[in-house]
Write an enzyme that holds these catalytic residues in place. Structure first.
Site, mmCIF file in Angstrom:
data_model
loop_
_atom_site.group_PDB
_atom_site.id
_atom_site.type_symbol
_atom_site.label_atom_id
_atom_site.label_comp_id
_atom_site.label_asym_id
_atom_site.label_seq_id
_atom_site.Cartn_x
_atom_site.Cartn_y
_atom_site.Cartn_z
ATOM 1 C CB ALA A 32 -0.942 0.022 1.289
ATOM 2 C CG HIS A 33 -1.113 5.001 0.757
ATOM 3 N ND1 HIS A 33 -2.531 5.236 0.572
ATOM 4 C CD2 HIS A 33 -0.979 4.951 2.323
ATOM 5 C CE1 HIS A 33 -3.311 5.213 1.728
ATOM 6 N NE2 HIS A 33 -2.430 5.165 2.586
ATOM 7 C CG ASN A 34 2.680 7.533 2.086
ATOM 8 O OD1 ASN A 34 1.609 7.518 1.703
ATOM 9 N ND2 ASN A 34 3.743 8.467 1.974
ATOM 10 C CB SER A 53 1.949 4.663 6.977
ATOM 11 O OG SER A 53 1.426 5.550 6.012
#
Length: 359
Positions: free
Chosen positions: A235-237, A255
């Site tokens: 997923a993102h980050n 994250s």
């Protein structure tokens, strides 16, 4: 290739006829004349005598055998190096296929190969000797290093940065939007723009149908030397450390920070904002809901230290025995209570008889 030439390239000690021609590598059970096989475990040496293989890679100090051999301290590793010698990937002719679309301001090194029906958008740079397969999409402003290989139907979205010697297998999507939504006052979900990037550092390999989301802001980063199996979602980050291995069907939430040299086995799930220390091993189907310190091995859901998990499993496996023991205790208690009641009734009857007798 002659066996003696192969011994020199693999830096192995040759025993037997080095003039033998080796044409291919094969497993012990399928090898035929002209094949080189490997025996990793000494218990398989009896099978070697029945094999039709012309030569074998075996460990130093193994029991006697009759075939010409390459002796190695780590026969499995040497066999892998031999596979690399015999299975060098094809190198298509440099240049862009006539059916591909390459924007004029894209900067391609002279020996880059672009396959049929691929699209290279504006502002892309691709380094020397990189190979882009058929039907690959490379979005605006992507920067790609040297000696990369993208297999057919890879999609790389805008602004992705890729280092040298990166391999991406078919169906992977790099740089899709992160999964981010907020509710407004009416309860409707509002999409959070995902304006960040994805960075794949040198020597990363991405398996088939992997998805790596771009960051909301900043970058989703996969560090040097990390290998990601098929069907993994990142997923993102997320930041994945160097030399980490992630097995198939794992899912990593937004994250998350994963350290160096971490191993995630198949179907591992990691909750958002969790941090995993260096040199951690997470077993198959584990669910990581809290941060994990460096160096440990973890199993289960929620993931706990492996010894604690094994004790829990052992305790669970004893439940049928414990239930049987409880039933036996209950039966014994019931029997004792019945005996006590009977004695009390007999005592009461005896007392009543004595009180009502002749005076």
């Amino acid at each position: 290739m002659q066996l003696k030439e192969l011994a020199e390239k693999l830096q192995c000690r040759l025993v037997g006829n080095g003039e033998i021609e080796v044409h291919r590598l094969a497993p012990l059970c399928e090898a035929s004349e002209g094949d080189l096989t490997v025996v990793v475990n000494a218990r398989d040496l009896p099978k070697l005598e029945a094999s039709r293989a012309s030569a074998v890679i075996v460990g130093e100090g193994s029991p006697p055998w009759s075939k010409p051999a390459l002796l190695a301290n780590d026969p499995h590793l040497v066999f892998v190096h031999a596979l690399r010698l015999f299975s060098a990937p094809d190198h298509p002719m440099p240049g862009a296929h006539p059916s591909s679309i390459v924007q004029e301001d894209a900067q391609l090194a002279e020996d880059v190969a672009i396959g049929p029906l691929s699209v290279v958008e504006a502002g892309v740079t691709i380094g020397p000797r990189s190979i882009v397969g058929a039907q690959v999409y490379i979005g605006k402003g992507c920067r790609i290093g040297a000696d990369c290989r993208f297999y057919p139907q890879v999609m790389i979205r805008d602004g992705v940065e890729i280092g040298d010697r990166v391999i991406i297998h078919s169906g992977a999507v790099i740089g899709s939007d992160g999964f981010g939504y907020l509710k407004d006052r009416q309860g409707a979900r509002i999409k959070v723009p995902q304006i960040g990037r994805v960075i794949l550092e040198d020597d990363v390999e991405i398996g088939a149908n992997v998805t790596i989301d771009r960051a909301t802001m900043g970058a989703t980063r996969i560090k040097r030397g990390t290998k990601i199996d098929n069907l993994v979602q990142i997923a993102h980050n997320v930041v994945v450390g160097a030399d980490t291995v992630i097995a198939a069907m794992s899912g990593i939430s937004g994250s998350v920070e994963i350290g160096d040299r971490v191993t995630l086995a198949g179907q591992v799930g990691i909750a958002d904002h969790v941090k995993i220390g260096d040199d951690v091993t997470v077993g198959a189907q584990a669910g990581v809901t809290k941060s994990l310190p460096p160096g440990g091995a973890f199993l289960g859901f929620p993931a706990v230290p492996h010894l604690e998990f094994k004790r829990s499993v052992a305790a669970i496996n004893r439940i049928p025995q414990l239930l049987m023991a409880i039933k036996r205790i209950e039966a014994r208690l019931a029997s004792l209570e019945g005996t006590m009641r009977k004695r009390q009734e007999e005592a009461q009857t005896s007392q009543s008889a004595s009180e009502g007798g002749p005076k």
